[in-house]
Design an enzyme around this catalytic site. Structure first.
Site, PDB file in Angstrom:
ATOM      1  N   LYS A  42       7.315  53.073   5.135  1.00 26.28           N
ATOM      2  CA  LYS A  42       6.441  52.902   6.295  1.00 26.28           C
ATOM      3  C   LYS A  42       5.635  51.615   6.294  1.00 26.28           C
ATOM      4  O   LYS A  42       5.162  51.147   5.269  1.00 26.28           O
ATOM      5  CB  LYS A  42       5.472  54.080   6.377  1.00 26.28           C
ATOM      6  CG  LYS A  42       6.147  55.370   6.748  1.00 26.28           C
ATOM      7  CD  LYS A  42       6.402  55.475   8.232  1.00 26.28           C
ATOM      8  CE  LYS A  42       5.154  56.013   8.897  1.00 26.28           C
ATOM      9  NZ  LYS A  42       5.345  56.135  10.331  1.00 26.28           N
ATOM     10  N   GLU A  91      -4.261  50.773  15.939  1.00 30.86           N
ATOM     11  CA  GLU A  91      -4.593  52.166  16.302  1.00 30.86           C
ATOM     12  C   GLU A  91      -6.097  52.413  16.181  1.00 30.86           C
ATOM     13  O   GLU A  91      -6.699  53.104  17.007  1.00 30.86           O
ATOM     14  CB  GLU A  91      -3.839  53.131  15.385  1.00 30.86           C
ATOM     15  CG  GLU A  91      -2.332  53.100  15.570  1.00 30.86           C
ATOM     16  CD  GLU A  91      -1.631  53.841  14.448  1.00 30.86           C
ATOM     17  OE1 GLU A  91      -1.567  55.067  14.511  1.00 30.86           O
ATOM     18  OE2 GLU A  91      -1.173  53.182  13.493  1.00 30.86           O
ATOM     19  N   HIS A 122       5.340  51.757  35.133  1.00 31.32           N
ATOM     20  CA  HIS A 122       5.561  53.161  34.721  1.00 31.32           C
ATOM     21  C   HIS A 122       6.231  53.235  33.348  1.00 31.32           C
ATOM     22  O   HIS A 122       6.931  54.200  33.044  1.00 31.32           O
ATOM     23  CB  HIS A 122       6.412  53.931  35.736  1.00 31.32           C
ATOM     24  CG  HIS A 122       5.983  53.739  37.160  1.00 31.32           C
ATOM     25  ND1 HIS A 122       5.120  54.597  37.804  1.00 31.32           N
ATOM     26  CD2 HIS A 122       6.279  52.757  38.054  1.00 31.32           C
ATOM     27  CE1 HIS A 122       4.916  54.168  39.053  1.00 31.32           C
ATOM     28  NE2 HIS A 122       5.605  53.048  39.221  1.00 31.32           N
ATOM     29  N   SER A 174       2.314  54.145   3.849  1.00 32.59           N
ATOM     30  CA  SER A 174       2.101  55.588   3.814  1.00 32.59           C
ATOM     31  C   SER A 174       2.039  56.036   2.368  1.00 32.59           C
ATOM     32  O   SER A 174       2.702  55.460   1.502  1.00 32.59           O
ATOM     33  CB  SER A 174       3.254  56.277   4.536  1.00 32.59           C
ATOM     34  OG  SER A 174       3.382  57.609   4.088  1.00 32.59           O
TER      35      SER A 174
END
Ligand code: ARG
Length: 466
Positions: free
Chosen positions: A288, A295, A161, A282
């Site tokens: 970043k 992704e 979980h 970024s």
């Protein structure tokens, strides 16, 4: 020269041509031209068989083979001009052949239909694609084993979980993925074998009047066998569905690994650091470092599922035998194969180059009262029924939570206050390395069990690579 309906190879019974627009709409050449090797191989084998059976002369066979070889060289060199008006790769190669060698080229299609031709090309081509994917999946499996080996002993929190559950070896976690990709290898192998059956010799749907030797053609092309039913042979696209499904499941596995890589590399976790080569920055935030490629693989999983559903839907309720709907069968499968192939290459590189932060993983394994089950097991060892032990330790956890303490910070006295059955040994029982090491069951996370698992995994990979 524009080949339109009336002067197309099937143009005899036509008085009008489709418009240029309709011609392009009906074409599959942009998608199926990548099967050119399979198409040439199929024609070489078919014509050799026709020659052997005395259906065409040996001079014709020789001329066809020479002509096809020349076309293959031109395509390979990028010198072949694909004309969309040819509709598909089969027409394209045959027209060029006939233009080059004359009447012999016109004899190539004897006892053959594009229906069994396209199916044969797709089988041959997909056999090769499945084999390439198997190689790429095995590369990823090898990378997972390398990293599991190199980080043996590193302890991390295991989750259920997404809540801390029990500590595990990082190697054990990686090996879970190894076994998923092992099953993918099995699925891809099954898809490859499903494609290993030859439709050629079925002609349009009913077989042909010419004395074909299908076994001979199949052997020339390296097929394990031939379809026993000509109608099934030209209508079957199950092998494409098998490949597409195998791609979908493998992408699903990749997407799960991506998800973990993404949060492992977040500042909250810092379990791993991706190599700069597998990260991006970024355009506005200078600090970043984003796990873009993980992704993207996660995102591309959606389109591969889409490819599978598209083909299932194309095939739904199609009557026997060939229907033009089936021209829509390849684009999605090729997309699924390309997407998976690229994703596997990227994932393998990402895994091989990431840095593992063993300290952060170990620190994570100390939080979350992950030794609670072991404390309960300890009481069971002293004779307490497990349900009672569960309640005692549950209460202990609640007290610790209120006091802001970990289980590892408790003294024997603290433990005995919770239950007199606790003694010195209980302090040892909550040591994180002990918690891991004691899971000695086969397939568990104990060091010895994982060592045995690693050995098994290496043997299995070697067997699959052989
Ligand atoms: N371009 C077609 C395809 O890819 C080839 C088969 C055409 N057969 C036919 N009877 N029109 O499916």
């Amino acid at each position: 020269m524009k080949v339109t309906g009336t002067d197309a190879m099937w143009g005899g019974r036509f008085e009008a041509s489709p418009s240029e627009f309709t011609q392009v709409f009906g074409a599959s050449l942009p998608v199926d031209q990548r099967m050119w090797r399979a198409d040439i191989a199929g024609s070489v084998a078919h014509s050799a068989m026709l020659g052997k059976q005395g259906v065409i002369s040996q001079e014709d066979v020789d001329a066809i083979h020479k002509g096809l070889e020349a076309i293959g060289k031109r395509i390979e060199a990028g010198e072949f001009e694909f004309d969309i008006n040819d509709e598909d790769i089969h027409m394209s190669i045959e027209r060029n052949l006939t233009e080059a060698i004359g009447a012999a080229g016109g004899r190539l299609h004897t006892g053959r239909s594009r229906n069994d031709q396209v199916a044969t090309d797709a089988h041959l081509h997909c056999k090769g694609l499945a084999q390439e994917l198997i190689g790429l999946v095995n590369d990823l499996r090898a990378a997972l084993l390398e990293v599991a080996d190199a980080n043996f002993g590193v302890v991390m929190p295991g989750y259920t979980h997404m809540q801390k559950a029990q500590p595990v070896l990082f190697s054990h976690h990686l090996l879970a993925y190894y076994w998923m990709f092992t099953r993918d290898c099995t699925r891809l192998t099954a898809a490859r074998d499903a494609a290993d059956c030859m439709p050629l010799g079925s002609a349009a749907l009913a077989g042909t009047t010419f004395p074909l030797d299908r076994a001979f053609t199949a052997e020339q092309l390296g097929f394990a066998g031939v379809y026993p039913n000509s109608m099934d042979a030209v209508s079957d696209r199950d092998f494409l569905l098998d490949l597409s499904y195998a791609c979908s499941v493998t992408m699903m596995h990749l997407s799960r690994l991506c998800e973990e890589i993404i949060y492992w590399s977040s500042d909250e976790f810092r379990f791993i650091r991706l190599s700069d080569a597998y990260s991006t920055g970024s355009s506005i935030m200078p600090q970043k470092k984003n796990p873009d490629f993980a992704e993207l693989i996660r995102g591309k999983t959606g389109r591969v599922y889409g490819d599978l559903v598209q083909l299932l839907t194309v095939m739904k309720a199609l009557p026997l035998a060939y229907n033009k709907d089936m021209q829509e069968d390849k684009e999605g499968v090729f997309d699924a194969v390309d997407t998976l192939g690229d994703s596997l290459v990227v994932m393998t590189g990402m895994i091989r180059t990431m840095t593992v932060n063993a300290d952060r993983m170990r620190a994570g394994a100390h939080g979350g009262f992950m030794a609670a089950t072991d404390l309960a097991d300890y009481l069971v060892g002293k004779g307490m029924p497990f349900r009672d032990a569960h309640a005692v330790v549950g209460k202990l956890v609640l007290d610790c939570e209120k006091a802001g303490k970990t289980l590892q910070e408790l003294t024997v006295a603290d433990l005995q206050a919770a239950d007199p059955l606790f003694d010195e040994g209980a302090v040892e029982a909550v040591d994180i390395d002990q918690v891991v090491a004691k899971r000695t069951t086969q397939g568990g996370t104990g060091h010895d069990a994982v060592k045995a698992q690693l050995e098994l995994a290496k043997q299995r990979l070697a067997a699959d690579q052989a």
